[in-house]
Design an enzyme around this catalytic site. Structure first.
Site, PDB file in Angstrom:
ATOM      1  N   GLU A  39      39.107  86.677  57.767  1.00  0.00           N
ATOM      2  CA  GLU A  39      39.937  87.887  57.760  1.00  0.00           C
ATOM      3  C   GLU A  39      40.187  88.405  59.172  1.00  0.00           C
ATOM      4  O   GLU A  39      41.277  88.865  59.483  1.00  0.00           O
ATOM      5  CB  GLU A  39      39.289  88.985  56.900  1.00  0.00           C
ATOM      6  CG  GLU A  39      39.326  88.700  55.408  1.00  0.00           C
ATOM      7  CD  GLU A  39      40.740  88.477  54.884  1.00  0.00           C
ATOM      8  OE1 GLU A  39      41.691  89.042  55.437  1.00  0.00           O
ATOM      9  OE2 GLU A  39      40.888  87.713  53.913  1.00  0.00           O
ATOM     10  N   TYR A  84      44.194  88.590  71.239  1.00  0.00           N
ATOM     11  CA  TYR A  84      43.463  89.788  70.799  1.00  0.00           C
ATOM     12  C   TYR A  84      41.954  89.520  70.852  1.00  0.00           C
ATOM     13  O   TYR A  84      41.260  89.488  69.835  1.00  0.00           O
ATOM     14  CB  TYR A  84      43.904  90.201  69.389  1.00  0.00           C
ATOM     15  CG  TYR A  84      45.375  90.526  69.310  1.00  0.00           C
ATOM     16  CD1 TYR A  84      45.844  91.790  69.660  1.00  0.00           C
ATOM     17  CD2 TYR A  84      46.295  89.563  68.929  1.00  0.00           C
ATOM     18  CE1 TYR A  84      47.199  92.083  69.617  1.00  0.00           C
ATOM     19  CE2 TYR A  84      47.660  89.846  68.891  1.00  0.00           C
ATOM     20  CZ  TYR A  84      48.099  91.111  69.237  1.00  0.00           C
ATOM     21  OH  TYR A  84      49.432  91.396  69.192  1.00  0.00           O
ATOM     22  N   CYS A 194      56.979  87.499  48.165  1.00  0.00           N
ATOM     23  CA  CYS A 194      57.595  88.764  48.598  1.00  0.00           C
ATOM     24  C   CYS A 194      57.587  88.796  50.129  1.00  0.00           C
ATOM     25  O   CYS A 194      56.990  89.664  50.761  1.00  0.00           O
ATOM     26  CB  CYS A 194      56.826  89.952  48.008  1.00  0.00           C
ATOM     27  SG  CYS A 194      57.788  91.468  48.117  1.00  0.00           S
TER      28      CYS A 194
END
Ligand code: SF4
Length: 356
Positions: A39, A84, A194
């Protein structure tokens, strides 16, 4: 949707998910450690880019104890290219907290998970629901888009009101049984059907519950983020050579890419080429304490960082005299040892060109 609709919505979604879910390495487990690593890696990064990093990371640090005991440089080296980098530093710090305060076991509690370094509301919800099957809602990029469309929400989903609405919806649709699986199905639907542009409404299992589809507003929902203005800047990277070695500097906590190593690097004004060489030589002296003789430009690299579009001009130089300033962390490194250091992406590209 009312509660009866929720039940049907879930049934249709789960039927779709049972046949359409992608087989991803982190889906084959209920292990909180693996779920957490995946994650964190998936934030700001695509699935395809994450898979090899995930596998390498887990091979090198198979448990939270291994990660807690790792050197920061080793963790950053494995993270190199993902960007990051605070994510990697926080992973290691959180692993240390889990080992020291929780005896190496992840807390099965959203609030406690959220108190760990680098774990926000979404990641805490993902770990809690995927690993411990807690009824914890999640809203991340894919589900944010999906929920906005299902609700026909035209406001700003990142502002307080919109965000609260989406989190409430995310919680309301969760079942008591297997909430983690439903969360995964929602994320998968957002990621594969979607999608941001041209959502695949014809194959969408929850089309009948979708307000945006009913009103043909899929393309305008969610409201796009306000665009950040991009600024062009030019920087130089100078590889100072002494014998067979080059000077590397560890980037400090206050800088971008903290903890990574780099050549001497700073911004220049490309509009004033007459003084450029003097400026570079003088800036190197101020930053390092060394006098240099500037050599040729080896390569020019282009890259983007947050709101900056950077042109990086890479030079070699020779040390003439002077002593390195003690306030920084320096290393003279031969090109064959560059691989032992975590470098910024552009420093790595430059380093490759310096390697015979
Ligand atoms: S019908 Fe279209 S817009 Fe609505 S949730 Fe499905 S894919 Fe998204």
């Amino acid at each position: 949707m009312d509660s009866a609709d929720y039940a049907l919505f879930r049934r249709q979604l789960m039927a779709w998910y049972s046949v359409r879910a992608r087989d991803l390495p982190w889906r084959r487990t209920a292990d909180a450690y693996r779920i957490w690593i995946s994650e964190i890696m998936l934030q700001q990064t695509t699935v395809a880019a994450v898979i090899p990093y995930f596998e390498r990371f887990l091979t090198r640090f198979p448990s939270v104890e291994d990660l807690a005991a790792a050197e920061e440089a080793d963790v950053l080296r494995l993270w190199e290219g993902l960007g990051y980098y605070s994510r990697a530093r926080n992973l290691r710090r959180a692993a240390q907290v889990i080992v020291e305060q929780y005896a190496g076991r992840f807390p099965a509690d959203v609030a406690e998970l959220q108190s760990l370094p680098g774990i926000g509301r979404y990641t805490a919800g993902a770990i809690a629901s995927f690993a411990f099957d807690l009824r914890a809602p999640i809203v991340e990029a894919n589900t944010l888009r999906l929920y906005c469309r299902l609700l026909g929400y035209e406001g700003d989903p990142r502002a307080r009101e919109g965000s609260e609405l989406l989190w409430q919806f995310a919680e309301a649709i969760l079942p008591r049984k297997n909430p983690g699986l439903l969360n995964q199905a929602l994320m998968e639907l957002g990621a594969t059907v979607c999608i941001p542009r041209n959502p695949q409404c014809d194959t969408c299992p929850v089309q009948r519950y979708c307000a945006a589809f009913r009103e043909n507003r899929q393309e305008s929902i969610p409201r796009p983020k306000t665009r950040t203005k991009i600024t062009d800047i030019t920087e130089v990277s100078i590889a100072i050579q002494q014998g067979p070695q080059f000077l590397l500097r560890r980037r400090t906590e206050k800088e971008r890419w903290a903890g990574l190593w780099d050549f001497v690097r700073f911004e220049i004004d490309p509009g004033d080429p007459s003084n450029l060489i003097d400026f570079m030589v003088e800036t190197v002296r101020t930053k390092t304490g060394l006098s240099i003789e500037l050599g040729p430009q080896i390569v020019e690299l282009k890259h983007g960082v947050t709101r900056y579009r950077i042109t990086l001009r890479c030079f070699v130089a020779h040390r003439v005299k002077g002593r390195l300033l003690a306030r920084e962390e320096w290393k003279w490194v031969a090109p064959e040892s560059f691989h032992e250091f975590p470098l910024s992406v552009t420093a790595r590209e430059f380093a490759v060109r310096l390697t015979p």
